[in-house]
Design a protein around this motif. Structure first.
Motif, PDB file in Angstrom:
ATOM      1  N   UNK A 140       0.924  -1.234   0.062  1.00 53.45           N
ATOM      2  CA  UNK A 140       0.063   0.009   0.061  1.00 53.45           C
ATOM      3  C   UNK A 140       0.695   1.150  -0.055  1.00 53.45           C
ATOM      4  N   UNK A 141       2.136   1.320   0.874  1.00 57.06           N
ATOM      5  CA  UNK A 141       2.761   2.541   0.764  1.00 57.06           C
ATOM      6  C   UNK A 141       3.583   2.626  -0.452  1.00 57.06           C
ATOM      7  N   UNK A 142       4.088   1.686  -1.275  1.00 54.12           N
ATOM      8  CA  UNK A 142       4.737   1.782  -2.428  1.00 54.12           C
ATOM      9  C   UNK A 142       3.673   2.281  -3.545  1.00 54.12           C
ATOM     10  N   UNK A 143       2.641   1.815  -3.502  1.00 54.03           N
ATOM     11  CA  UNK A 143       1.560   2.024  -4.305  1.00 54.03           C
ATOM     12  C   UNK A 143       1.009   3.424  -4.525  1.00 54.03           C
ATOM     13  N   UNK A 144       1.292   3.874  -3.154  1.00 55.40           N
ATOM     14  CA  UNK A 144       0.715   5.299  -3.004  1.00 55.40           C
ATOM     15  C   UNK A 144       1.898   6.272  -3.232  1.00 55.40           C
ATOM     16  N   UNK A 145       3.129   5.739  -3.652  1.00 58.50           N
ATOM     17  CA  UNK A 145       4.330   6.779  -3.857  1.00 58.50           C
ATOM     18  C   UNK A 145       5.386   6.816  -2.655  1.00 58.50           C
ATOM     19  N   UNK A 146       5.087   5.849  -1.918  1.00 56.69           N
ATOM     20  CA  UNK A 146       6.284   6.095  -0.818  1.00 56.69           C
ATOM     21  C   UNK A 146       7.303   4.957  -1.112  1.00 56.69           C
ATOM     22  N   UNK A 148       9.743   1.990   0.885  1.00 57.70           N
ATOM     23  CA  UNK A 148      10.120   1.160   2.145  1.00 57.70           C
ATOM     24  C   UNK A 148      11.881   1.653   2.656  1.00 57.70           C
ATOM     25  N   UNK A 149      11.766   1.297   3.881  1.00 62.01           N
ATOM     26  CA  UNK A 149      13.066   1.654   4.595  1.00 62.01           C
ATOM     27  C   UNK A 149      13.803   0.426   4.614  1.00 62.01           C
ATOM     28  N   UNK A 150      14.802   0.155   4.327  1.00 56.18           N
ATOM     29  CA  UNK A 150      15.482  -1.138   4.036  1.00 56.18           C
ATOM     30  C   UNK A 150      16.445  -1.248   5.374  1.00 56.18           C
TER      31      UNK A 150
END
Length: 150
Positions: A140-146, A148-150
């Protein structure tokens, strides 16, 4: 760390390849069976809900819906209260292929779970649900342009 995602990916690709070969006889192209099933099971679903349900982006949904509509498996209808909203439904042709798709899915499940007790099969299911839920937030985060913190 154990790389279970590699195993899950191989299983997914193998079953997807098998289904795509078998579904050619009912004129479904690569991966389209999943859309037909989800729309059949959720009549009147909108594209955004379908996107969230099967975890693909809106562009992929739009392309698949257009192709399935062109081939007569699904149809878009305007929402009675808001004409801008297009709801998705399977056509008679889509309804006729649904049992074939479900039979293939049930067969694949039986094959995948050969040698598993009922309890073990339930555990696998429960673990996979947990894994999917762990991933849902990132998706959901990536889908909305966010990011991820690796």
């Amino acid at each position: 760390m154990i790389d279970i995602l590699r195993e899950i990916g191989m299983i997914d690709r193998a079953l997807d390849s098998i289904a795509n070969i078998e579904f050619k006889q009912i004129d479904l192209a690569r991966g389209q069976y999943l859309y037909v099933v989800r729309i059949y099971e959720h009549p009147g679903i909108i594209s955004e809900q379908l996107s969230n349900l099967i975890k693909v982006d809106r562009t992929t949904i739009a392309r698949a819906v257009k192709k399935l509509e062109k081939n007569g498996f699904i149809e878009r209808k305007s929402d009675p209260t808001n004409k801008k909203i297009k709801r998705l439904y399977v056509t008679q042709k889509g309804k006729e292929i649904y049992p074939f798709i479900i039979r293939e899915n049930q067969f694949s499940n039986r094959e995948a779970l050969k040698g598993f007790s009922e309890k073990e099969a339930q555990q696998v299911h429960d673990y996979l649900v947990r894994i999917r839920k762990n991933i849902d937030g990132d998706w959901d985060t990536v889908k909305h342009g966010g990011k991820r913190q690796y």
